[in-house]
Design a protein around this motif. Structure first.
Motif, PDB file in Angstrom:
ATOM      1  N   TRP A  58       8.146  -7.513   9.691  1.00  0.00           N
ATOM      2  CA  TRP A  58       9.026  -8.318  10.539  1.00  0.00           C
ATOM      3  C   TRP A  58       9.394  -7.592  11.829  1.00  0.00           C
ATOM      4  CZ3 TRP A  58       9.493 -13.292  10.073  1.00  0.00           C
ATOM      5  CH2 TRP A  58       9.351 -13.906   8.837  1.00  0.00           C
ATOM      6  N   GLU A  59       9.403  -6.256  11.791  1.00  0.00           N
ATOM      7  CA  GLU A  59       9.768  -5.492  12.986  1.00  0.00           C
ATOM      8  C   GLU A  59       8.735  -5.653  14.099  1.00  0.00           C
ATOM      9  OE1 GLU A  59      10.377  -1.447  11.839  1.00  0.00           O
ATOM     10  OE2 GLU A  59      11.711  -1.973  10.178  1.00  0.00           O
ATOM     11  N   ARG A  60       7.497  -5.945  13.726  1.00  0.00           N
ATOM     12  CA  ARG A  60       6.426  -6.078  14.717  1.00  0.00           C
ATOM     13  C   ARG A  60       6.047  -7.540  14.969  1.00  0.00           C
ATOM     14  NH1 ARG A  60       5.016  -2.307  11.134  1.00  0.00           N
ATOM     15  NH2 ARG A  60       3.503  -3.673  10.124  1.00  0.00           N
ATOM     16  N   ALA A  61       6.684  -8.462  14.265  1.00  0.00           N
ATOM     17  CA  ALA A  61       6.332  -9.877  14.385  1.00  0.00           C
ATOM     18  C   ALA A  61       6.606 -10.407  15.788  1.00  0.00           C
ATOM     19  CB  ALA A  61       7.119 -10.689  13.360  1.00  0.00           C
ATOM     20  N   VAL A  62       5.788 -11.368  16.192  1.00  0.00           N
ATOM     21  CA  VAL A  62       5.881 -11.961  17.531  1.00  0.00           C
ATOM     22  C   VAL A  62       6.273 -13.435  17.395  1.00  0.00           C
ATOM     23  CG1 VAL A  62       4.622 -12.474  19.648  1.00  0.00           C
ATOM     24  CG2 VAL A  62       4.064 -10.408  18.330  1.00  0.00           C
ATOM     25  N   PRO A  63       7.320 -13.892  18.095  1.00  0.00           N
ATOM     26  CA  PRO A  63       7.699 -15.318  18.002  1.00  0.00           C
ATOM     27  C   PRO A  63       6.580 -16.220  18.519  1.00  0.00           C
ATOM     28  CG  PRO A  63       9.440 -14.021  19.055  1.00  0.00           C
ATOM     29  CD  PRO A  63       8.230 -13.137  18.976  1.00  0.00           C
ATOM     30  N   VAL A  64       6.345 -17.306  17.811  1.00  0.00           N
ATOM     31  CA  VAL A  64       5.388 -18.312  18.268  1.00  0.00           C
ATOM     32  C   VAL A  64       5.978 -19.020  19.477  1.00  0.00           C
ATOM     33  CG1 VAL A  64       4.252 -20.492  17.630  1.00  0.00           C
ATOM     34  CG2 VAL A  64       4.361 -18.600  15.988  1.00  0.00           C
ATOM     35  N   LYS A  65       5.131 -19.397  20.408  1.00  0.00           N
ATOM     36  CA  LYS A  65       5.581 -20.028  21.652  1.00  0.00           C
ATOM     37  C   LYS A  65       6.488 -21.229  21.368  1.00  0.00           C
ATOM     38  CE  LYS A  65       3.785 -21.944  25.995  1.00  0.00           C
ATOM     39  NZ  LYS A  65       2.558 -22.321  26.745  1.00  0.00           N
ATOM     40  N   ASN A  66       7.596 -21.261  22.084  1.00  0.00           N
ATOM     41  CA  ASN A  66       8.594 -22.336  21.988  1.00  0.00           C
ATOM     42  C   ASN A  66       9.311 -22.391  20.643  1.00  0.00           C
ATOM     43  OD1 ASN A  66       7.941 -23.240  24.623  1.00  0.00           O
ATOM     44  ND2 ASN A  66       6.254 -24.479  23.803  1.00  0.00           N
ATOM     45  N   CYS A  67       9.246 -21.303  19.885  1.00  0.00           N
ATOM     46  CA  CYS A  67       9.908 -21.260  18.580  1.00  0.00           C
ATOM     47  C   CYS A  67      10.877 -20.080  18.513  1.00  0.00           C
ATOM     48  CB  CYS A  67       8.885 -21.120  17.452  1.00  0.00           C
ATOM     49  SG  CYS A  67       7.809 -22.557  17.247  1.00  0.00           S
ATOM     50  N   ALA A  68      11.950 -20.265  17.767  1.00  0.00           N
ATOM     51  CA  ALA A  68      12.926 -19.187  17.565  1.00  0.00           C
ATOM     52  C   ALA A  68      12.837 -18.584  16.169  1.00  0.00           C
ATOM     53  CB  ALA A  68      14.342 -19.722  17.796  1.00  0.00           C
ATOM     54  N   HIS A  69      12.233 -19.324  15.222  1.00  0.00           N
ATOM     55  CA  HIS A  69      12.214 -18.864  13.835  1.00  0.00           C
ATOM     56  C   HIS A  69      10.819 -18.824  13.215  1.00  0.00           C
ATOM     57  CE1 HIS A  69      16.600 -18.932  13.638  1.00  0.00           C
ATOM     58  NE2 HIS A  69      16.541 -20.086  14.282  1.00  0.00           N
ATOM     59  N   THR A  70       9.803 -19.210  13.977  1.00  0.00           N
ATOM     60  CA  THR A  70       8.426 -19.155  13.489  1.00  0.00           C
ATOM     61  C   THR A  70       7.715 -17.999  14.181  1.00  0.00           C
ATOM     62  OG1 THR A  70       8.469 -21.562  13.265  1.00  0.00           O
ATOM     63  CG2 THR A  70       6.324 -20.480  13.104  1.00  0.00           C
ATOM     64  N   PHE A  71       7.126 -17.118  13.376  1.00  0.00           N
ATOM     65  CA  PHE A  71       6.560 -15.877  13.905  1.00  0.00           C
ATOM     66  C   PHE A  71       5.086 -15.747  13.527  1.00  0.00           C
ATOM     67  CE2 PHE A  71      11.088 -15.287  13.547  1.00  0.00           C
ATOM     68  CZ  PHE A  71      11.432 -14.496  14.631  1.00  0.00           C
ATOM     69  N   ALA A  72       4.434 -14.849  14.239  1.00  0.00           N
ATOM     70  CA  ALA A  72       3.041 -14.514  13.936  1.00  0.00           C
ATOM     71  C   ALA A  72       2.891 -13.001  13.940  1.00  0.00           C
ATOM     72  CB  ALA A  72       2.101 -15.133  14.971  1.00  0.00           C
ATOM     73  N   MET A  73       1.899 -12.505  13.222  1.00  0.00           N
ATOM     74  CA  MET A  73       1.562 -11.090  13.306  1.00  0.00           C
ATOM     75  C   MET A  73       0.890 -10.810  14.645  1.00  0.00           C
ATOM     76  SD  MET A  73      -0.155 -10.203   9.632  1.00  0.00           S
ATOM     77  CE  MET A  73       0.675 -10.494   8.073  1.00  0.00           C
ATOM     78  N   THR A  74       0.939  -9.574  15.076  1.00  0.00           N
ATOM     79  CA  THR A  74       0.077  -9.177  16.185  1.00  0.00           C
ATOM     80  C   THR A  74      -1.362  -9.301  15.711  1.00  0.00           C
ATOM     81  OG1 THR A  74       0.002  -6.853  15.504  1.00  0.00           O
ATOM     82  CG2 THR A  74       1.808  -7.513  16.977  1.00  0.00           C
TER      83      THR A  74
ATOM     84  N   ASP B   3       0.856  -1.179   0.000  1.00  0.00           N
ATOM     85  CA  ASP B   3       0.000   0.000   0.000  1.00  0.00           C
ATOM     86  C   ASP B   3       0.896   1.234   0.000  1.00  0.00           C
ATOM     87  OD1 ASP B   3       0.896   0.526   2.587  1.00  0.00           O
ATOM     88  OD2 ASP B   3      -0.845  -0.377   3.541  1.00  0.00           O
ATOM     89  N   ASP B   4       0.277   2.392  -0.083  1.00  0.00           N
ATOM     90  CA  ASP B   4       1.054   3.627  -0.204  1.00  0.00           C
ATOM     91  C   ASP B   4       1.840   3.956   1.064  1.00  0.00           C
ATOM     92  OD1 ASP B   4       0.116   3.950  -2.752  1.00  0.00           O
ATOM     93  OD2 ASP B   4      -1.541   5.257  -2.182  1.00  0.00           O
ATOM     94  N   THR B   5       1.466   3.340   2.198  1.00  0.00           N
ATOM     95  CA  THR B   5       2.130   3.677   3.456  1.00  0.00           C
ATOM     96  C   THR B   5       3.342   2.786   3.736  1.00  0.00           C
ATOM     97  OG1 THR B   5       0.852   2.137   4.826  1.00  0.00           O
ATOM     98  CG2 THR B   5      -0.137   4.295   4.384  1.00  0.00           C
ATOM     99  N   GLY B   6       3.453   1.661   3.030  1.00  0.00           N
ATOM    100  CA  GLY B   6       4.556   0.732   3.286  1.00  0.00           C
ATOM    101  C   GLY B   6       4.428   0.014   4.617  1.00  0.00           C
ATOM    102  N   HIS B   7       3.208  -0.062   5.157  1.00  0.00           N
ATOM    103  CA  HIS B   7       3.007  -0.643   6.489  1.00  0.00           C
ATOM    104  C   HIS B   7       3.557  -2.067   6.581  1.00  0.00           C
ATOM    105  CE1 HIS B   7       1.153  -1.507  10.338  1.00  0.00           C
ATOM    106  NE2 HIS B   7       0.493  -2.514   9.817  1.00  0.00           N
ATOM    107  N   PHE B   8       3.274  -2.885   5.574  1.00  0.00           N
ATOM    108  CA  PHE B   8       3.684  -4.278   5.656  1.00  0.00           C
ATOM    109  C   PHE B   8       5.120  -4.505   5.195  1.00  0.00           C
ATOM    110  CE2 PHE B   8      -0.943  -4.813   5.856  1.00  0.00           C
ATOM    111  CZ  PHE B   8      -1.008  -5.618   6.981  1.00  0.00           C
ATOM    112  N   ASP B   9       5.768  -3.468   4.730  1.00  0.00           N
ATOM    113  CA  ASP B   9       7.200  -3.580   4.454  1.00  0.00           C
ATOM    114  C   ASP B   9       8.003  -3.716   5.750  1.00  0.00           C
ATOM    115  OD1 ASP B   9       6.636  -3.335   1.781  1.00  0.00           O
ATOM    116  OD2 ASP B   9       7.130  -1.213   1.662  1.00  0.00           O
ATOM    117  N   THR B  10       7.399  -3.276   6.848  1.00  0.00           N
ATOM    118  CA  THR B  10       8.068  -3.344   8.154  1.00  0.00           C
ATOM    119  C   THR B  10       7.446  -4.414   9.047  1.00  0.00           C
ATOM    120  OG1 THR B  10       6.609  -1.593   9.010  1.00  0.00           O
ATOM    121  CG2 THR B  10       8.727  -0.903   8.059  1.00  0.00           C
TER     122      THR B  10
END
Length: 381
Positions: free
Chosen positions: A180-196, A171-178
């Motif tokens: 990974w900066e807001r991603a949350v690690p999945v419980k008991n994982c170091a490399h699997t993430f979820a969005m807020t 989108d014009d704001t580039g919100h989803f370009d960032t």
């Protein structure tokens, strides 16, 4: 087949029942062939089966037909779940940062995950790990079918289709370009993430909007929004969500989707515009239709252009089609990733294809853009 409004309304009532609503009394004069065809178009046979199993007045042979479709989806769901977990575990072991998207996340909101049809497994990953992704997936017997673009696609017969996304909605704001900066690690994982949850909702609306203007989207998307709101609405940061949606131009659309959820699942009120919106959702398939795609794409794209008159807006629209940004052109012509200096050459190639090409898609864009009127662009949807 011509889908009927009566059966479409029954389909909505059965969806509401399947998702926790009251049992439905099915009219004796129901065209069950039409209902089944509409459910198949929308890929919601499993949900409709659940609704029909609670309903009164359903012939045994009709219910049996839906039950057969439901059982097939249960088997497919079992395979997808096992394969999906295998992939995510392999990525975790091999240090590949990944983020499952869409159906993989939303299926768990349904009373039974098999009720939520899922064609692909969509996973966001970091482009610099593309070679590692290929190595791991090939070790799991997945064959690459599309590489270099976005998404990269891998398949394993009979049903597994993996779409590995380097980026998601633009989108014009580039919100989803960032993202990974807001991603949350999945419980008991170091490399699997979820969005807020907030970003997940924004992404869900943005993705729904993309399909809606691109070709229409089906009722399953509305069910996703409804179940997400049931589970998380009270705890969401709505100031954050509304500001992001407004900046991206999705806020009005989001309000309409929520109004449709109220209409379908909570006996809400409907005006003429909402009824028209409802019909577009009901009569376009889960991936939309070519007719709606051509109509919506032209109207919404022209509407978003600068200028006051429809003529000036159309001019700007043609210019954006002819001269997309480098990032967009690189998705269309992957060679530009290695040789961006060739951008003007490929602008020329694209211009010739769009303006003079005989391809049906190019002809449709020209015809539909030419048909957009001032009244069309004055409407929200």
């Amino acid at each position: 087949m011509i889908y009927k409004w009566k059966e479409a309304n029954l389909l909505v009532s059965l969806l509401a029942s399947a998702l926790g609503g009251e049992a439905v009394t099915v009219p004796q004069d129901t065209d069950f062939e039409n209902l089944y065809a509409l459910a198949t178009l929308q890929k919601v046979e499993a949900m409709i089966c659940e609704g029909l199993s609670k309903a009164q007045g359903v012939p045994r042979e009709v219910l049996s037909r839906f039950e057969t479709a439901y059982k097939k989806e249960v088997v497919a769901q079992y395979i997808r779940q096992a394969e999906g977990n295998k992939i995510l575990n392999a990525f975790e072991i091999n240090g590949i940062d990944c983020m499952p998207l869409k159906g993989w996340v939303l299926q768990n909101l349904y009373p039974n995950p098999a009720m939520r049809y899922m064609c692909d497994m969509d996973i966001l990953f970091k482009p610099e790990q593309s070679a590692d992704v290929r190595r791991v997936l090939e070790a799991l017997e997945y064959l690459p079918t599309e590489l270099g673009g976005n998404p990269e696609v891998y398949q394993k017969k009979p049903i597994m289709n993996i779409e590995m996304h380097k980026a998601i909605v633009r989108d014009d704001t580039g919100h989803f370009d960032t993202n990974w900066e807001r991603a949350v690690p999945v419980k008991n994982c170091a490399h699997t993430f979820a969005m807020t949850n907030e970003d997940c909702y924004i992404y869900m609306i943005a993705h729904l909007y993309k399909h809606f203007i691109g070709g229409g989207t089906g009722v399953r998307s509305v069910c996703d929004v409804e179940l997400f709101l049931r589970n998380y609405e009270a705890a969401l940061d709505w100031d954050y969500i509304d500001s992001r949606l407004e900046n991206s131009g999705f806020l009005t659309f989001e309000r309409q989707v929520k109004a449709l959820c109220r209409l379908w699942f909570h006996a809400g009120e409907a005006d003429e515009a909402l009824v028209a919106f409802s019909k577009k959702m009901l009569f376009s398939g889960v991936f939309g239709t070519a007719e709606i795609a051509a109509e919506n794409a032209a109207k919404h794209a022209v509407q978003a252009m600068p200028g006051k008159s429809v003529k000036s807006k159309k001019l700007f629209y043609y210019l954006t089609l002819l001269f997309p940004a480098l990032s967009v052109m690189q998705d269309i012509y992957p060679v530009l990733k290695k040789l961006p200096v060739l951008l003007p050459v490929f602008w020329l190639v694209r211009g010739v294809q769009l303006l003079f090409g005989s391809h049906k898609g190019a002809k449709k864009i020209r015809a539909q853009t030419g048909a957009v009127s001032q009244a069309d662009i004055d409407k929200d949807f």
